[in-house]
Design a protein around this motif. Sequence first.
Motif, short mmCIF file in Angstrom:
data_model
loop_
_atom_site.label_atom_id
_atom_site.label_comp_id
_atom_site.label_asym_id
_atom_site.label_seq_id
_atom_site.Cartn_x
_atom_site.Cartn_y
_atom_site.Cartn_z
N CYS A 239 -38.91 48.76 -55.29
CA CYS A 239 -38.39 50.02 -55.79
C CYS A 239 -38.18 50.00 -57.30
CB CYS A 239 -37.08 50.38 -55.08
SG CYS A 239 -35.80 49.10 -55.19
N ASP A 260 -36.69 49.02 -50.29
CA ASP A 260 -37.36 50.11 -50.99
C ASP A 260 -37.14 51.44 -50.27
OD1 ASP A 260 -38.27 48.11 -52.63
OD2 ASP A 260 -40.30 48.08 -51.80
N ASP A 264 -35.03 54.76 -51.64
CA ASP A 264 -35.54 56.13 -51.69
C ASP A 264 -34.53 57.15 -51.17
OD1 ASP A 264 -37.93 55.30 -52.79
OD2 ASP A 264 -38.99 55.22 -50.87
#
Length: 732
Positions: A239, A260, A264
Amino acid sequence: MLNPLFRQAKEPAAPANYLREMIAVLCGAALFLTIQFALGIWRLSQSADGMMNKFSSLARDQYFGFLVLQNLLVLAAYAMLALAATLLAQPLVSIWTRRSKHRCFGAIALRGFLITALLHGYCTLRLVKTRPYFLNEAEFGHWYYKALDLIPEAIKPAGLFALFTLAPAILIPIALSTHIHRHGRRAWFAIVATLALAASAIGFTRSITRQTTTKPSSSKTPNILIIGSDSLRGDRLGCAGYRPQRSDGPAAAGVSPTIDKLADQSIRFENCYTAIASTIESGIQLMTSRYPHSHGVRQMYPDRATVETTKRNTTPIASLLRDKGYDCAAIGDWCAGYYEVVPLGFEHVSVSSFDNFKIYMSQAVVMAHFVVPLYFDNALGYRVFPQLKSFAQFVTPEIVTKRVEQRLESMASQGKPFFWHVFFSCNHLPYRSTEPYVSMFADPAYRGPNRNGVDFDIDEFIGGTDLESKWKALPPAEINQIRALYDGCTRQFDDCVAQILAALKRHKLDSETIVIITADHGDDHYEPGVTLGHGLTFNGANHANRVPMIVHIPGAEPRVINETVRLIDVAPTVAELAGITPSPDWEGQSFASWLRGKEAPLNRPFYGETGFPFIQFSVPGATRPKLPPMDEMTMIDKDFNYQFVLKSEYVEPLVKAKQRCLRTAQWKLVCTPTAEGGRHFGLFHIATDPNGERDLAATRPDVLVPMRRALESWMDEHRETPIRDMFPDGEP
C-alpha cells in the motif's frame, strides 16, 4: 507391501522372546540417543569455546552448575524418545530379524540402533520443510536441504505431502496395531482409554469454547486492537508503493495483500516516525506518550532502578482504559518480552520470557540438544516441558496468532470492550521464517550463507564496534537475498494479520473494533549511507525510524494523509477515540480529529535519538567519542532476574554520545556529538536529497539556525518546538 506387518501382527511371539526383542531394540535406540546426547554436550562446549565475548566465559566460570542441571533435565526428553523409538522401530526390527540368520541380542540391538537413526534422519528431513530456522541455529548438515531439492518442482507439493503427512499417518497406526495384537484385547482397551484421556486433556478447553454461543458485544465503546511487527518498515508494504524483486507464483500477491486491502478501507499515514528505533524504548513511548528522555529508558539494558522509576512516573494508556472497564492484554513473542519487565498497565501479559542471562543459557542448552526442537515443538511437548512455551525459538508467530484467536473467542462471549497490543517478531533480524515465506521472494538459484536467515556473528556484534567496514563490503547478491528474506517475513506477518481479521469477523467484532497496524521501528537495508540494523544512526533516509500507521475505523472515510505524525501521538489518539481524558503528562498530540475529518492535518516535527551503540557509524566531518563494546558496557544483575544492565559508569557517556535528529516537512538536521565534546550538525534537504548525501549546513544558515535552536532545546531542555515557531513565514 504392508503384508509382512499384518502377518506379524497375526502371529504373536512368545512373551519371553517378545520382551527380549523389545529390550534389545530399546538398548539400540538408547545407544543412538546417548550418542546424540553426547553430541549435544559437545556442540554446547564448542559453541561456548568458540564465543570470544565475556559472557561465554561467565557461563563456564560462574554458572557451570546451572548448565549441568539444564543438561540433566534434557535427559528426560531422551528417555521419552528412547521409549517412543522402541515402539515404532520394534515391528520393523522384528521383520528384519525373522529374515536374518543373526538373531542374537546384539544383532537385534544393532538393528534397533540403525532404524532409530533412520527415523531420526527422516524427522530431521521433515524439519527442513516445516521449521528450517531450527536447523540453521543448530548448524545441521546442508545435505538435508539438497535432499529436498532432488524432488522435481512439478510434483514437490504432492511429494512432500505423501512423504511427511501421509506416510506417518499410515505407518504409525500400523506399528501401534502390531503391539496391540501382541498383547491382546486388554491392550486395545488400555491404549484406547489412554488416547481418550489424552485427547480429553488437550481438547477439553477447546471443546467447551466451541460449544459456547458467540455473543456480539453490546457495548458502544470501541474495541481497540494494535497489531505490530518488530522492525516493519513504513515504506515496505504494498500500500506504500513497494514492489518486491519477485512477482511470480505466491509472490505475485506482493508482500502484504491483507494489509493492503485493509489500508484501502482505512486512514493510512504516509509518514509516521518513532523517536527511537529500539524496541523497549519505543514500546514504552507508544504506550505512555513520552519521549525516551522523559519516560527514562534511554537504551535497551535498563537497570531495576530505572525500570521502577519509569513505572512510577508514567501513565500508560492501558491503565486508563482498564479503569473504564476494558480488557487490556499484551500478546506476543520474544520481541514483546519487555512487557514482562514493564507491564505498562496491561492486566493480561502473554509473551515470551524477557531476555536474561539464564534464559539465554537455557535456550543454548535446548538448541544444542537438537532432539528438543525436533520432537518437542508441539502441544504435547509444551505439556512435558512447559518452559518451551516462553522460549524465543518456540513461541512462533503462529502460536501468537492462535492465542489471539482464542482470546477473541472469549471476548466475543463476554461482550467486554478490549484494548490489546499484539506484537510479532516476524520482521526482526535475522529475518528467519518458515516455508513458503523464506524462499517466496528469493532468487531460487541462491545458495549463499544467508539462505534461511541473515548470517549473523553474535560475537562480533556484542564484542566489537568496528563492523561498519565489513557490513559495507557485502556483495549485491547477498543484499538482495537479505531484502528477499525480509519480504518473506512481511508476508508471514500479513498472513497473521489475515487470521486475526478473519477471527474478528467470525465473532462479529469487526464492526466494533478499531484496528491499528504499526511497528516499533523499521530497519536499514543497505540504502545509501547505511548498512543493516536499527537505532544506530541517522545517516541515510531514516528508514529505521519510519513505521507504518494504518488506522481502520469502521465506517470512516478511507484516505491517505501525508503529514507527519509520531508514535507518541498514538496514546492521546486512542484516548480520544475511546472517550477518555488524556493524561496531563503525555507529550504527544491526538490526531483523532484528522481521522474524523474535523480538522485539516498539519505537519508535526519529528525529534529522535539513537539507541544502544552496538556500532558507531562514521559521520563525515565528525570524530565520534569512543565507547566500549556491548559485553564491556553491560553486566548481569543477579538481583534483577539476571537481566543484562548497563553499568552505571557508562550511563552518562552513552547518552552524551547519542545522535539526535529533527525532521520537518522539508528538512532534516542531525546532531552528532564529537570526541572533543562539541556538536557536529548536518543539514539535508529531504525533497532533493532523501538519502542525506549532501550536507547544506554551511550554505543554508537560514534553515540551520532555527532548526539547531529547536533541536538543542529538545535535547537540553526537553522542550518541543512546533514547525510554525521555527519558521513563522513557512519552511524555506
